[in-house]
Write an enzyme that holds these catalytic residues in place. Sequence first.
Site, short mmCIF file in Angstrom:
data_model
loop_
_atom_site.label_atom_id
_atom_site.label_comp_id
_atom_site.label_asym_id
_atom_site.label_seq_id
_atom_site.Cartn_x
_atom_site.Cartn_y
_atom_site.Cartn_z
N THR A 6 -5.51 7.56 7.09
CA THR A 6 -5.52 6.48 6.10
C THR A 6 -6.98 6.14 5.82
OG1 THR A 6 -5.47 4.74 7.78
CG2 THR A 6 -3.36 5.49 6.95
N GLY A 7 -7.22 5.52 4.69
CA GLY A 7 -8.59 5.12 4.34
C GLY A 7 -9.11 5.91 3.17
N THR B 244 -1.86 3.11 3.45
CA THR B 244 -1.06 4.32 3.51
C THR B 244 -0.29 4.20 4.80
OG1 THR B 244 -2.77 5.63 2.41
CG2 THR B 244 -1.29 6.85 3.83
N ARG C 171 -5.28 9.76 -10.59
CA ARG C 171 -6.08 10.04 -9.38
C ARG C 171 -5.14 10.33 -8.20
NH1 ARG C 171 -6.33 7.71 -3.96
NH2 ARG C 171 -8.43 7.97 -3.16
N VAL C 172 -5.43 11.40 -7.50
CA VAL C 172 -4.69 11.71 -6.28
C VAL C 172 -5.70 11.76 -5.14
CG1 VAL C 172 -3.34 13.47 -5.08
CG2 VAL C 172 -2.89 12.98 -7.49
N THR D 206 1.89 7.07 0.42
CA THR D 206 0.94 6.05 -0.04
C THR D 206 1.12 5.74 -1.51
OG1 THR D 206 -1.42 5.49 -0.06
CG2 THR D 206 -0.85 7.70 -0.77
N SER E 208 0.82 -1.22 0.00
CA SER E 208 0.00 0.00 0.00
C SER E 208 0.84 1.26 0.00
CB SER E 208 -0.91 0.01 1.23
OG SER E 208 -0.17 0.27 2.40
N1 ASP Z 1 -6.03 7.64 1.81
C1 ASP Z 1 -5.28 7.21 0.67
C2 ASP Z 1 -5.97 7.58 -0.59
O1 ASP Z 1 -7.18 7.70 -0.59
C3 ASP Z 1 -4.95 5.79 0.61
C4 ASP Z 1 -5.65 4.96 1.56
O2 ASP Z 1 -5.29 4.98 2.73
O3 ASP Z 1 -6.51 4.26 1.10
O4 ASP Z 1 -5.29 7.71 -1.56
#
Ligand code: ASP
Length: 375
Positions: free
Chosen positions: A272-273, A221, A249-250, A239, A93
């Site tokens: 994260t998430g 992340t 995509r960011v 991440t 990740s």
């Molecule tokens: N938060 C990050 C994103 O949306 C990655 C993640 O933790 O899923 O890019």
Amino acid sequence: MTRVNRREFVIAGAAAGLASATPSQAFGRAPAVLTRQSPKAVVISSANGNRFRNGGTETCVELAFRRITAGDDVLDSLVAGVNIVELDPEDASVGYGGRPNADGIVQLDACCMHGPMRRAGGVAALEGVRTPSSVAQAVMDQTDHHLLVGPGAQAFARNMGFEIEDDLNTDRSRRLWLEWKRRTDPRHYLDPNRELARRDVETKRLATLDSEHGEDELHGTINCNGINPAGQICGVTTTSGLAWKIPGRVGDSPILGAGLYLDNAVGAVGSTGRGEANLYNLTSFLIVENLRQGMSPKDAGLAGLRRIQENTIERRLLNSRGLPNFGVNFYVLDAGGEYAGVSMYSSQNSRYAVCTENGAALVPLEPLLDGSPGD
Ligand code: ASP
């Protein structure tokens, strides 16, 4: 978990020197800043900060804590810590071996903030560099800018002496991408072992691929925040973003106020998430402001999650209970060295990493909601 009694804090107000930070002024009110007389060093991170060693002897939080307590710069220590995870091919990740985008290309995002210096740097959609957090730190140190993206970020990294690689996939991340491709585009990406019995088994396995790997890897992340005994606070988030994302995509990770935000007089928060949900609410900024109002890290974080819940109204983002069908976590550290990790659901990514003088441990996240996003 060390919890600092609220009575150990003093209201320092605007007279607290560092407390008269410009972010507070920009927010339009005189800061009532909570500081502790002499905070102890603490490092917190998402759980992967105490899971991966990349063949070494220390995890991210252990290394960062050791360096902070040895007197190193807090941000240098945290970035050295997250480099362990970025370089570890086993963490799918973050960094090298992070899950690629829909075209099979690993695109990385990161940002960092240095509390005492009031400076920050970030990169997004960066290809070819295993350690985007270090490039983000170079943007902070070596430019007048905050955020460099795509080919420009890569050119900057090359000019700063970072090695540029053609492909950051590992055998594992490439295999996972191919499995995803076969599942989503089965007419063109054929399973080479497609005799009937084999296919039946494979179909069942691929149907559960996402849940097998869990939120930790589809969403994943590392955010890592730290404070030293002088009260200097820094943070970093890095991440590979959402697995199989649309190229370019960011998410929230490199965006100040979303993937990371801090105010040296108040505290640091990272996430994260599901990045989109966090971006819509600039939740890390919101949680820092909640700390400024005097909330505890746990209450400040839960209030941030509640804001996300309240603002999630699209049917496609709601489960059968009318609640968000995604996970998102925040890691909250205040200027007194008090901390908490909060999670939208009790079932999701249920722990985070902490390193104090008592050593490193994974400790429970505080959930806002019972159950899981799919309930
Ligand atoms: N938060 C990050 C994103 O949306 C990655 C993640 O933790 O899923 O890019």
